[in-house]
Design a protein around this motif. Structure first.
Motif, PDB file in Angstrom:
ATOM      1  N   PRO A 153       6.565  -8.097   8.084  1.00  0.00           N
ATOM      2  CA  PRO A 153       5.785  -6.918   7.718  1.00  0.00           C
ATOM      3  C   PRO A 153       5.491  -6.850   6.222  1.00  0.00           C
ATOM      4  O   PRO A 153       6.215  -7.419   5.413  1.00  0.00           O
ATOM      5  N   CYS A 154       4.422  -6.169   5.908  1.00  0.00           N
ATOM      6  CA  CYS A 154       4.012  -6.035   4.510  1.00  0.00           C
ATOM      7  C   CYS A 154       3.921  -4.548   4.157  1.00  0.00           C
ATOM      8  O   CYS A 154       3.341  -3.762   4.909  1.00  0.00           O
ATOM      9  N   VAL A 155       4.515  -4.188   3.041  1.00  0.00           N
ATOM     10  CA  VAL A 155       4.382  -2.827   2.519  1.00  0.00           C
ATOM     11  C   VAL A 155       3.159  -2.831   1.605  1.00  0.00           C
ATOM     12  O   VAL A 155       3.137  -3.527   0.589  1.00  0.00           O
ATOM     13  N   LEU A 156       2.139  -2.105   2.010  1.00  0.00           N
ATOM     14  CA  LEU A 156       0.860  -2.084   1.283  1.00  0.00           C
ATOM     15  C   LEU A 156       0.740  -0.744   0.562  1.00  0.00           C
ATOM     16  O   LEU A 156       0.704   0.311   1.199  1.00  0.00           O
ATOM     17  N   MET A 160       5.132   2.518  -8.386  1.00  0.00           N
ATOM     18  CA  MET A 160       5.063   1.058  -8.524  1.00  0.00           C
ATOM     19  C   MET A 160       6.387   0.505  -9.057  1.00  0.00           C
ATOM     20  O   MET A 160       6.877  -0.488  -8.540  1.00  0.00           O
ATOM     21  N   TYR A 175       8.934   0.608  -6.377  1.00  0.00           N
ATOM     22  CA  TYR A 175       8.839  -0.511  -5.434  1.00  0.00           C
ATOM     23  C   TYR A 175       9.408  -1.777  -6.056  1.00  0.00           C
ATOM     24  O   TYR A 175      10.045  -2.574  -5.375  1.00  0.00           O
ATOM     25  N   ILE A 233      13.653  -4.918  -0.188  1.00  0.00           N
ATOM     26  CA  ILE A 233      12.537  -4.963   0.767  1.00  0.00           C
ATOM     27  C   ILE A 233      12.357  -6.392   1.277  1.00  0.00           C
ATOM     28  O   ILE A 233      12.188  -6.628   2.474  1.00  0.00           O
ATOM     29  N   GLY A 270      13.102  -8.667   5.109  1.00  0.00           N
ATOM     30  CA  GLY A 270      12.127  -9.531   5.782  1.00  0.00           C
ATOM     31  C   GLY A 270      10.679  -9.160   5.525  1.00  0.00           C
ATOM     32  O   GLY A 270       9.782  -9.684   6.181  1.00  0.00           O
ATOM     33  N   ALA A 271      10.449  -8.250   4.578  1.00  0.00           N
ATOM     34  CA  ALA A 271       9.085  -7.780   4.328  1.00  0.00           C
ATOM     35  C   ALA A 271       8.586  -8.234   2.963  1.00  0.00           C
ATOM     36  O   ALA A 271       9.357  -8.724   2.143  1.00  0.00           O
ATOM     37  N   SER A 272       7.309  -8.065   2.766  1.00  0.00           N
ATOM     38  CA  SER A 272       6.716  -8.351   1.462  1.00  0.00           C
ATOM     39  C   SER A 272       6.058  -7.069   0.948  1.00  0.00           C
ATOM     40  O   SER A 272       5.926  -6.091   1.684  1.00  0.00           O
ATOM     41  N   ILE A 273       5.683  -7.089  -0.311  1.00  0.00           N
ATOM     42  CA  ILE A 273       5.037  -5.929  -0.926  1.00  0.00           C
ATOM     43  C   ILE A 273       3.730  -6.386  -1.554  1.00  0.00           C
ATOM     44  O   ILE A 273       3.673  -7.479  -2.141  1.00  0.00           O
ATOM     45  N   VAL A 274       2.717  -5.561  -1.457  1.00  0.00           N
ATOM     46  CA  VAL A 274       1.486  -5.811  -2.191  1.00  0.00           C
ATOM     47  C   VAL A 274       0.890  -4.464  -2.579  1.00  0.00           C
ATOM     48  O   VAL A 274       0.972  -3.496  -1.820  1.00  0.00           O
ATOM     49  N   VAL A 321       0.702   4.661   1.440  1.00  0.00           N
ATOM     50  CA  VAL A 321       1.618   3.552   1.698  1.00  0.00           C
ATOM     51  C   VAL A 321       1.548   3.207   3.178  1.00  0.00           C
ATOM     52  O   VAL A 321       1.575   4.113   4.026  1.00  0.00           O
ATOM     53  N   PHE A 322       1.431   1.928   3.479  1.00  0.00           N
ATOM     54  CA  PHE A 322       1.415   1.456   4.858  1.00  0.00           C
ATOM     55  C   PHE A 322       2.477   0.389   5.032  1.00  0.00           C
ATOM     56  O   PHE A 322       2.746  -0.370   4.101  1.00  0.00           O
ATOM     57  N   VAL A 323       3.067   0.347   6.216  1.00  0.00           N
ATOM     58  CA  VAL A 323       3.835  -0.834   6.613  1.00  0.00           C
ATOM     59  C   VAL A 323       3.035  -1.479   7.731  1.00  0.00           C
ATOM     60  O   VAL A 323       2.803  -0.858   8.777  1.00  0.00           O
ATOM     61  N   ILE A 324       2.552  -2.697   7.468  1.00  0.00           N
ATOM     62  CA  ILE A 324       1.713  -3.415   8.426  1.00  0.00           C
ATOM     63  C   ILE A 324       2.545  -4.523   9.057  1.00  0.00           C
ATOM     64  O   ILE A 324       3.159  -5.326   8.343  1.00  0.00           O
ATOM     65  N   GLY A 325       2.554  -4.559  10.385  1.00  0.00           N
ATOM     66  CA  GLY A 325       3.326  -5.565  11.104  1.00  0.00           C
ATOM     67  C   GLY A 325       2.578  -6.887  11.171  1.00  0.00           C
ATOM     68  O   GLY A 325       1.382  -6.950  10.877  1.00  0.00           O
ATOM     69  N   VAL A 342      10.984   3.991   3.289  1.00  0.00           N
ATOM     70  CA  VAL A 342      10.274   2.788   3.739  1.00  0.00           C
ATOM     71  C   VAL A 342      11.277   1.671   4.029  1.00  0.00           C
ATOM     72  O   VAL A 342      11.190   0.967   5.033  1.00  0.00           O
ATOM     73  N   LEU A 348      12.085  -0.452   7.483  1.00  0.00           N
ATOM     74  CA  LEU A 348      12.075  -1.912   7.578  1.00  0.00           C
ATOM     75  C   LEU A 348      13.390  -2.439   8.134  1.00  0.00           C
ATOM     76  O   LEU A 348      13.430  -3.426   8.855  1.00  0.00           O
TER      77      LEU A 348
END
Lengths: 42, 138
Positions: free
Chosen positions: A32-35, B1, B4, B11, B15-19, B70-74, B96, B100
């Motif tokens: 998953p990505c935190v956007l 920011m 984060y 995070i 197992g997640a990434s941030i952008v 803010v979104f968490v996209i799978g 958040v 996760l």
């Protein structure tokens, strides 16, 4: 329309600040990505 | 920011990434990234294509900026969580992170008030009034 919980996000391709092109699809490829949308000009 | 960035290790460990994403130019985004020492990329939506498509565009401020969200996209591109922060509070990074890690449910994620300066408050107030005036009368 802003995607809601459970919706499919609209994929996109954007350049990052170093010029690297990134798609949302590639960002979530390994998990998953935190956007974070931020206002800018901060 | 910066919040984060402070939680970036945790995070990633989950197992997640941030952008991040803003409408600023690459040069300005890179300046922010360096100044804040961010380890994650900032996407530059200078054409406002994505903020418009996602309906997160505020054209009335500073030449048009993104609405904080803010979104968490799978991995399947499904939205696992979203927080559109039009109001005076914002989702916490701890919340958040809990999501996760699987220890928090989306509806229980806490929100924290934004410590806004007087100018930001005045701007929000004037925007609210402007929006109110634009509301169609029935």
């Amino acid at each position: 329309m802003t995607p809601d919980d459970g919706d499919s996000a609209i994929d996109f391709v954007l350049g990052d600040s170093t010029g690297t092109e990134r798609s949302l699809g590639s960002l979530v490829a390994n998990g998953p990505c935190v956007l974070v949308f931020y206002r800018g000009h901060w | 920011m910066t919040e984060y960035e402070r939680n970036a290790g945790a995070i990633r460990a989950a197992g997640a990434s941030i952008v991040a994403l803003s409408v600023d130019s690459a040069q300005r985004c890179e300046g922010v990234r360096r100044e804040l020492g961010l380890s994650f990329p900032i996407l530059c939506d200078t054409s406002r294509t994505v903020v418009r498509a996602w309906d997160l565009y505020n054209p009335s401020e500073m030449g048009g900026i993104a609405i904080p969200a803010v979104f968490v996209i799978g991995p399947d591109l499904r939205v696992r969580y979203r927080s559109v922060d039009r109001t005076r509070d914002r989702v916490s990074t701890a919340g958040v992170l809990g999501l996760l890690r699987g220890s928090a449910r989306p509806e229980t994620i806490e929100r924290t008030p934004i410590r806004a300066g007087l100018m930001e408050f005045a701007r929000a107030f004037s925007n609210a009034i402007r929006r109110g005036l634009k509301t169609p009368q029935k």
